[in-house]
Design an enzyme around this catalytic site. Structure first.
Site: not given
Length: 289
Positions: A177, A153, A46, A170
């Site tokens: 994504p 994750g 990103q 979080d």
């Protein structure tokens, strides 16, 4: 430093630089006047920038979307962390998916009974940049309980089986994504990763702008967990200001938690706020019914 015209969301207006957070699903934009652009890079995943805003101080921005600010980031970090950490009466293994700025882990280290803290952030550059501009001290580096893993994750959680006492998710908005972090399969993996009395806390969006998303989160969690509770807080830099988190628990109800055990080193949350955050306005209650 890259040319301003190449940065997602940034626009020059006369002599001023602005960051515009485009929210097409809400039919609106939110603008932040920028004093200085402090950092910019493109990682493998990103575009990462740090801007000094006129209203909120330093702001971490990913792909043109504000993530955390210097002036009110502590509110988000405290509210996503302490509710779950106190809902479980004696957590030893705590994990966080997302939160590359390590804000929630800075709250978790305040509990001496916690033995292991796993932070899972897919982009290592987010962690590095956050430490450079937001967390220059050595608190996290010096705490042996913390392990930072830079991986997906959604894949990491599949390898955890009944190990985690408190999990903090979080996650960013449910687009691109991050969409997998809102799927039924992900919630099932969360359930199996938790210990027999485990607790999970999810960032669940704006109850004003995205009630549909909040209801979907609750519906999918209630299909798995016997206890699901939503609570609110106010974060001035977020669209609309009011934000929700949702607790999913196998055994412990946050409404009966001992919030008086809250650590003293907080800037926003206290025992009264923790309890009151579950008192929802009537319009939100009605919508969730």
């Amino acid at each position: 430093m890259a040319d301003d015209g190449l940065l997602t969301g940034y626009e020059k207006e006369d002599a001023e630089l602005w960051l515009w957070d485009d929210l097409p699903e809400l039919h609106m934009e939110v603008g932040y006047r920028i004093n200085r652009l402090l950092h910019f890079e493109r990682s493998k995943y990103q575009e990462i920038s740090v801007a000094e805003t006129a209203a909120f101080g330093r702001m971490l921005v990913l792909d043109g979307v504000p993530q955390v600010t210097e002036k009110d980031g502590y509110i988000y970090n405290e509210m996503i962390s302490h509710i779950g950490l106190l809902t479980h009466p004696a957590p030893q293994h705590v994990a966080m998916i997302g939160g590359g700025d390590c804000g929630p882990s800075r709250e978790a280290v305040k509990y001496p009974g916690i033995k292991q803290i796993d932070v899972v952030e897919i982009d290592p550059r987010v962690t590095t940049v956050s430490r450079m501009w937001f967390n220059p001290n050595q608190t996290l580096e010096d705490d042996p309980r913390i392990t930072i893993s830079h991986e997906d994750g959604a894949l990491w959680i599949q390898k955890q089986q009944e190990r985690i006492d408190v999990l903090l998710v979080d996650r960013s908005d449910p687009y691109g994504p991050a969409a997998v972090l809102y799927s039924r399969a992900f919630y099932k993996h969360i359930y199996t990763s938790l210990s027999y009395d485990g607790v999970a806390v999810f960032q669940s969006g704006s109850p004003f702008f995205d009630m549909k998303g909040l209801k979907r989160t609750r519906e999918r969690l209630r299909a798995l967990f016997p206890i699901v509770r939503t609570y609110l807080t106010t974060i001035p830099s977020f669209p609309g200001g009011i934000w929700s988190f949702t607790v999913a628990s196998k055994r412990h109800d946050p409404l009966t938690a001992s919030f008086d055990k809250l650590p003293l080193e907080t800037r926003y949350i206290n025992a009264s706020i923790a309890k009151a955050s579950f008192e929802l306005p009537e319009n939100i209650r009605a919508a969730l019914r």
